[in-house]
Design a protein around this motif. Structure first.
Motif, PDB file in Angstrom:
ATOM      1  N   THR A  29       0.844  -1.183   0.000  1.00  0.00           N
ATOM      2  CA  THR A  29       0.000   0.000   0.000  1.00  0.00           C
ATOM      3  C   THR A  29       0.881   1.234   0.000  1.00  0.00           C
ATOM      4  O   THR A  29       1.824   1.329   0.786  1.00  0.00           O
ATOM      5  N   LEU A  30       0.570   2.155  -0.908  1.00  0.00           N
ATOM      6  CA  LEU A  30       1.307   3.401  -1.026  1.00  0.00           C
ATOM      7  C   LEU A  30       0.367   4.578  -0.864  1.00  0.00           C
ATOM      8  O   LEU A  30      -0.827   4.474  -1.155  1.00  0.00           O
ATOM      9  N   LEU A  31       0.910   5.708  -0.442  1.00  0.00           N
ATOM     10  CA  LEU A  31       0.232   6.989  -0.566  1.00  0.00           C
ATOM     11  C   LEU A  31       0.889   7.673  -1.751  1.00  0.00           C
ATOM     12  O   LEU A  31       2.114   7.814  -1.795  1.00  0.00           O
ATOM     13  N   VAL A  32       0.076   8.069  -2.733  1.00  0.00           N
ATOM     14  CA  VAL A  32       0.585   8.563  -3.999  1.00  0.00           C
ATOM     15  C   VAL A  32       0.035   9.952  -4.284  1.00  0.00           C
ATOM     16  O   VAL A  32      -1.168  10.186  -4.152  1.00  0.00           O
ATOM     17  N   GLU A  33       0.909  10.853  -4.701  1.00  0.00           N
ATOM     18  CA  GLU A  33       0.453  12.163  -5.158  1.00  0.00           C
ATOM     19  C   GLU A  33      -0.383  11.954  -6.421  1.00  0.00           C
ATOM     20  O   GLU A  33       0.010  11.167  -7.294  1.00  0.00           O
ATOM     21  N   PRO A  34      -1.517  12.631  -6.540  1.00  0.00           N
ATOM     22  CA  PRO A  34      -2.380  12.421  -7.712  1.00  0.00           C
ATOM     23  C   PRO A  34      -1.663  12.587  -9.048  1.00  0.00           C
ATOM     24  O   PRO A  34      -1.917  11.840  -9.993  1.00  0.00           O
ATOM     25  N   ALA A  35      -0.749  13.534  -9.153  1.00  0.00           N
ATOM     26  CA  ALA A  35      -0.032  13.766 -10.406  1.00  0.00           C
ATOM     27  C   ALA A  35       0.870  12.591 -10.777  1.00  0.00           C
ATOM     28  O   ALA A  35       1.266  12.456 -11.932  1.00  0.00           O
ATOM     29  N   ALA A  36       1.195  11.732  -9.818  1.00  0.00           N
ATOM     30  CA  ALA A  36       2.091  10.600 -10.077  1.00  0.00           C
ATOM     31  C   ALA A  36       1.342   9.293 -10.304  1.00  0.00           C
ATOM     32  O   ALA A  36       1.963   8.282 -10.626  1.00  0.00           O
ATOM     33  N   LEU A  37       0.023   9.296 -10.166  1.00  0.00           N
ATOM     34  CA  LEU A  37      -0.736   8.052 -10.253  1.00  0.00           C
ATOM     35  C   LEU A  37      -0.567   7.363 -11.609  1.00  0.00           C
ATOM     36  O   LEU A  37      -0.342   6.146 -11.671  1.00  0.00           O
ATOM     37  N   ASP A  38      -0.646   8.097 -12.701  1.00  0.00           N
ATOM     38  CA  ASP A  38      -0.465   7.480 -14.021  1.00  0.00           C
ATOM     39  C   ASP A  38       0.934   6.889 -14.174  1.00  0.00           C
ATOM     40  O   ASP A  38       1.104   5.806 -14.737  1.00  0.00           O
ATOM     41  N   GLU A  39       1.934   7.595 -13.663  1.00  0.00           N
ATOM     42  CA  GLU A  39       3.305   7.083 -13.729  1.00  0.00           C
ATOM     43  C   GLU A  39       3.443   5.795 -12.923  1.00  0.00           C
ATOM     44  O   GLU A  39       4.112   4.850 -13.349  1.00  0.00           O
ATOM     45  N   GLY A  97      -7.188  11.536  -0.027  1.00  0.00           N
ATOM     46  CA  GLY A  97      -7.264  11.617   1.418  1.00  0.00           C
ATOM     47  C   GLY A  97      -7.136  13.064   1.870  1.00  0.00           C
ATOM     48  O   GLY A  97      -6.945  13.979   1.057  1.00  0.00           O
ATOM     49  N   PRO A  98      -7.200  13.295   3.177  1.00  0.00           N
ATOM     50  CA  PRO A  98      -7.115  14.655   3.703  1.00  0.00           C
ATOM     51  C   PRO A  98      -5.781  15.342   3.413  1.00  0.00           C
ATOM     52  O   PRO A  98      -5.706  16.566   3.395  1.00  0.00           O
ATOM     53  N   ASP A  99      -4.730  14.547   3.162  1.00  0.00           N
ATOM     54  CA  ASP A  99      -3.421  15.137   2.852  1.00  0.00           C
ATOM     55  C   ASP A  99      -3.227  15.352   1.352  1.00  0.00           C
ATOM     56  O   ASP A  99      -2.146  15.731   0.906  1.00  0.00           O
ATOM     57  N   GLY A 100      -4.270  15.079   0.538  1.00  0.00           N
ATOM     58  CA  GLY A 100      -4.189  15.309  -0.898  1.00  0.00           C
ATOM     59  C   GLY A 100      -3.580  14.161  -1.684  1.00  0.00           C
ATOM     60  O   GLY A 100      -3.352  14.276  -2.880  1.00  0.00           O
ATOM     61  N   ARG A 101      -3.289  13.044  -1.006  1.00  0.00           N
ATOM     62  CA  ARG A 101      -2.736  11.878  -1.692  1.00  0.00           C
ATOM     63  C   ARG A 101      -3.782  10.766  -1.757  1.00  0.00           C
ATOM     64  O   ARG A 101      -4.773  10.788  -1.043  1.00  0.00           O
ATOM     65  N   GLN A 102      -3.531   9.811  -2.625  1.00  0.00           N
ATOM     66  CA  GLN A 102      -4.431   8.682  -2.773  1.00  0.00           C
ATOM     67  C   GLN A 102      -3.765   7.423  -2.245  1.00  0.00           C
ATOM     68  O   GLN A 102      -2.580   7.185  -2.503  1.00  0.00           O
ATOM     69  N   ARG A 103      -4.539   6.614  -1.542  1.00  0.00           N
ATOM     70  CA  ARG A 103      -4.053   5.313  -1.076  1.00  0.00           C
ATOM     71  C   ARG A 103      -4.214   4.337  -2.227  1.00  0.00           C
ATOM     72  O   ARG A 103      -5.304   4.178  -2.767  1.00  0.00           O
TER      73      ARG A 103
END
Length: 87
Positions: free
Chosen positions: A2-12, A29-35
């Motif tokens: 499981t990672l927390l990923v910045e939205p701009a990096a999800l495609d990468e 999530g509340p920190d702006g990242r996606q699990r």
């Protein structure tokens, strides 16, 4: 894993998985990242993939992978030696 990923990096992250696949992506999530939950068949590939994404991802689990990332990054910093003064 499981990672927390910045939205701009999800495609990468999706494209950069040679031996893994994205199993689940949670909303922001509340920190702006996606699990993001990823399944890997080969552990060394998981470590290499995570390291290749740099600061755009954070390992949440498993703890063994999180520790391996920390150790690899620490070793890389030590290998670079002390910062040198600008010439």
């Amino acid at each position: 894993m499981t990672l927390l990923v910045e939205p701009a990096a999800l495609d990468e992250v999706r494209r950069g998985l040679r031996w893994g696949r994205v199993a689940e992506v949670d909303p922001l999530g509340p920190d702006g990242r996606q699990r993001v939950t990823i399944t890997f068949e080969v552990y060394p590939e998981a470590l290499a993939s995570v390291l290749s994404f740099g600061a755009r991802v954070e390992v949440v689990s498993p703890p063994k992978l999180r520790m391996a990332v920390r150790q690899s990054l620490g070793a890389a910093l030590l290998a670079q030696g002390k910062p040198q003064e600008a010439e």
